[in-house]
Design an enzyme around this catalytic site. Structure first.
Site, PDB file in Angstrom:
ATOM      1  N   GLU A 126      19.320 -19.957 -15.379  1.00 46.27           N
ATOM      2  CA  GLU A 126      19.767 -19.918 -16.119  1.00 46.27           C
ATOM      3  C   GLU A 126      20.073 -19.201 -17.316  1.00 46.27           C
ATOM      4  O   GLU A 126      19.792 -20.210 -18.306  1.00 46.27           O
ATOM      5  CB  GLU A 126      20.493 -21.857 -15.806  1.00 46.27           C
ATOM      6  N   HIS A 144      22.795 -20.231 -11.349  1.00 42.61           N
ATOM      7  CA  HIS A 144      21.943 -20.748 -10.183  1.00 42.61           C
ATOM      8  C   HIS A 144      22.095 -21.137  -8.947  1.00 42.61           C
ATOM      9  O   HIS A 144      21.228 -21.026  -7.113  1.00 42.61           O
ATOM     10  CB  HIS A 144      21.454 -22.585 -10.282  1.00 42.61           C
ATOM     11  N   ASP A 155      16.234 -25.176 -13.423  1.00 42.22           N
ATOM     12  CA  ASP A 155      17.047 -24.574 -14.886  1.00 42.22           C
ATOM     13  C   ASP A 155      16.823 -24.763 -15.459  1.00 42.22           C
ATOM     14  O   ASP A 155      16.664 -26.058 -16.321  1.00 42.22           O
ATOM     15  CB  ASP A 155      18.527 -25.597 -14.036  1.00 42.22           C
ATOM     16  N   ASP A 189      24.098 -30.124  -8.411  1.00 44.26           N
ATOM     17  CA  ASP A 189      24.750 -28.637  -7.573  1.00 44.26           C
ATOM     18  C   ASP A 189      24.643 -29.060  -6.330  1.00 44.26           C
ATOM     19  O   ASP A 189      24.144 -28.189  -5.564  1.00 44.26           O
ATOM     20  CB  ASP A 189      23.146 -27.716  -8.135  1.00 44.26           C
ATOM     21  N   ASP A 209      18.366 -25.971 -18.092  1.00 45.74           N
ATOM     22  CA  ASP A 209      19.494 -26.772 -19.074  1.00 45.74           C
ATOM     23  C   ASP A 209      18.752 -28.156 -18.056  1.00 45.74           C
ATOM     24  O   ASP A 209      19.060 -29.101 -19.044  1.00 45.74           O
ATOM     25  CB  ASP A 209      20.665 -26.490 -18.148  1.00 45.74           C
ATOM     26  N   HIS A 225      22.221 -30.856 -13.850  1.00 40.00           N
ATOM     27  CA  HIS A 225      23.027 -31.362 -12.542  1.00 40.00           C
ATOM     28  C   HIS A 225      22.736 -31.389 -10.874  1.00 40.00           C
ATOM     29  O   HIS A 225      21.309 -31.297 -10.881  1.00 40.00           O
ATOM     30  CB  HIS A 225      24.180 -30.082 -12.415  1.00 40.00           C
ATOM     31  N   ASP A 254      16.419 -30.691 -12.684  1.00 36.44           N
ATOM     32  CA  ASP A 254      18.081 -29.309 -13.261  1.00 36.44           C
ATOM     33  C   ASP A 254      18.866 -30.925 -13.623  1.00 36.44           C
ATOM     34  O   ASP A 254      18.692 -31.244 -13.188  1.00 36.44           O
ATOM     35  CB  ASP A 254      18.684 -29.433 -11.795  1.00 36.44           C
ATOM     36  N   HIS A 313      27.640 -22.052  -9.097  1.00 37.68           N
ATOM     37  CA  HIS A 313      26.452 -21.990  -9.553  1.00 37.68           C
ATOM     38  C   HIS A 313      26.680 -23.612  -9.679  1.00 37.68           C
ATOM     39  O   HIS A 313      25.396 -24.363  -9.425  1.00 37.68           O
ATOM     40  CB  HIS A 313      25.882 -21.346 -11.046  1.00 37.68           C
TER      41      HIS A 313
END
Length: 309
Positions: free
Chosen positions: A270, A95, A225, A125, A227, A123, A121, A138
């Site tokens: 990702e 990412h 992303d 980030d 994830d 996360h 996402d 990332h």
């Protein structure tokens, strides 16, 4: 009212050095080999020439320099493509590539106005080199796009703040550190955490985010992303987090973007083919790309009918 479908330009962002598990560097190549471009074409898209940007750690002094050099090259590749009026599909890569993707698009749009961005996402980030314990690049792209962090990432094209806080919305976050949350809260960034997504549904949250990020903007995009999705639907990523967004909900939300002339691009990152036994996640990514950029049957038929014989 039907809109003439715009061509799709595919950009392969081949970088894995920004992640703990670098197998995502091969994600774009694996997806194209699995038939992503053909699936878009079959859906009615006009798919243009493919562009690939690849990281080269042998030319860099360290990990961060690798990421910075790569993002400079990616931004310089994306900006002229965005000026053509095509919709861009950026395939990561880790990412950290988002710095180059959206810096390039922001540069292209700058004479006309601001860029809005929805970030899907698990996360946030939003680390800077000072706040990150892992120092994994990332985990830093959103902070960089907002103008915080290493100058090598924030100052692409000689200016910072590619995304304004009011034109950014994050959906699905459920794994993050306090420093990231504090930075985003101090800037007033809208974050729709996964608890709220589970309660309201992803489509509703996406609609809210879209209304916010597009207000007063010349164009907008989505950075997704893998994830952010539930690992049951898309397990092949380096940092899976349980209880994510259902693939079907994500596809439905992306379909709602059809016909929006201000949608400049979709970025999917990702995906790690080294973990994709049986190809389940590749099929999920292809389905997402077609959902977001594919041409609905009615629009495809109208475009075909309008072509000269």
């Amino acid at each position: 009212m039907l809109h003439t479908p715009r061509p799709v330009e595919i950009v392969s962002a081949a970088i894995g050095e920004g992640a703990r598990d670098g197998g995502c560097k091969y994600g774009a190549s694996a997806l194209l080999a699995a038939g992503l471009a053909q699936a878009l074409s079959d859906s009615g898209c006009e798919v243009g020439a493919r562009t690939m940007v690849t990281s080269d750690p042998l030319q860099a002094t360290d990990r961060m320099d690798t990421v910075a050099r790569f993002n400079q090259a990616l931004a310089e590749a994306v900006a002229p493509l965005a000026l053509t009026g095509a919709q861009l599909l950026v395939l990561g890569g880790d990412h950290s590539c988002a710095v180059g993707s959206w810096s390039g698009m922001a540069q292209a749009l700058r004479p006309h106005g601001r860029l809005g961005l929805i970030w899907v996402d698990a996360h946030l980030d939003a680390h800077t080199p000072e706040s990150s314990e892992s120092n994994a690049p990332h985990g830093m792209p959103l902070a960089a796009l907002l103008g915080h962090g290493s100058a090598a990432l924030t100052q692409l094209f000689g200016w910072s703040g590619k995304i304004r806080p009011e034109n950014l919305a994050i959906i699905g976050a459920r794994s993050y550190e306090s420093a990231e949350r504090q930075l985003l809260e101090s800037l007033g960034v809208q974050v729709i955490y996964m608890e709220e997504v589970a309660r309201r549904g992803f489509e509703d949250c996406f609609a809210q985010a879209r209304a916010a990020v597009t207000a007063g903007c010349a164009g907008w995009g989505v950075s997704l992303d893998i994830d952010g999705l539930d690992p049951g639907d898309a397990p092949a990523t380096g940092t899976p987090v349980a209880h994510g967004i259902a693939l079907a909900e994500a596809m439905a939300a992306l379909r709602s973007c059809h016909g929006d002339p201000r949608l400049v691009g979709l970025e999917i990152v990702e995906y790690n083919p080294l973990h994709d036994f049986g190809g389940q996640t590749a099929r999920a990514v292809i389905a997402l790309a077609v959902a977001g950029l594919g041409v609905p049957a009615t629009a495809a038929s109208a475009a075909l009918a309008a072509r000269p014989a």
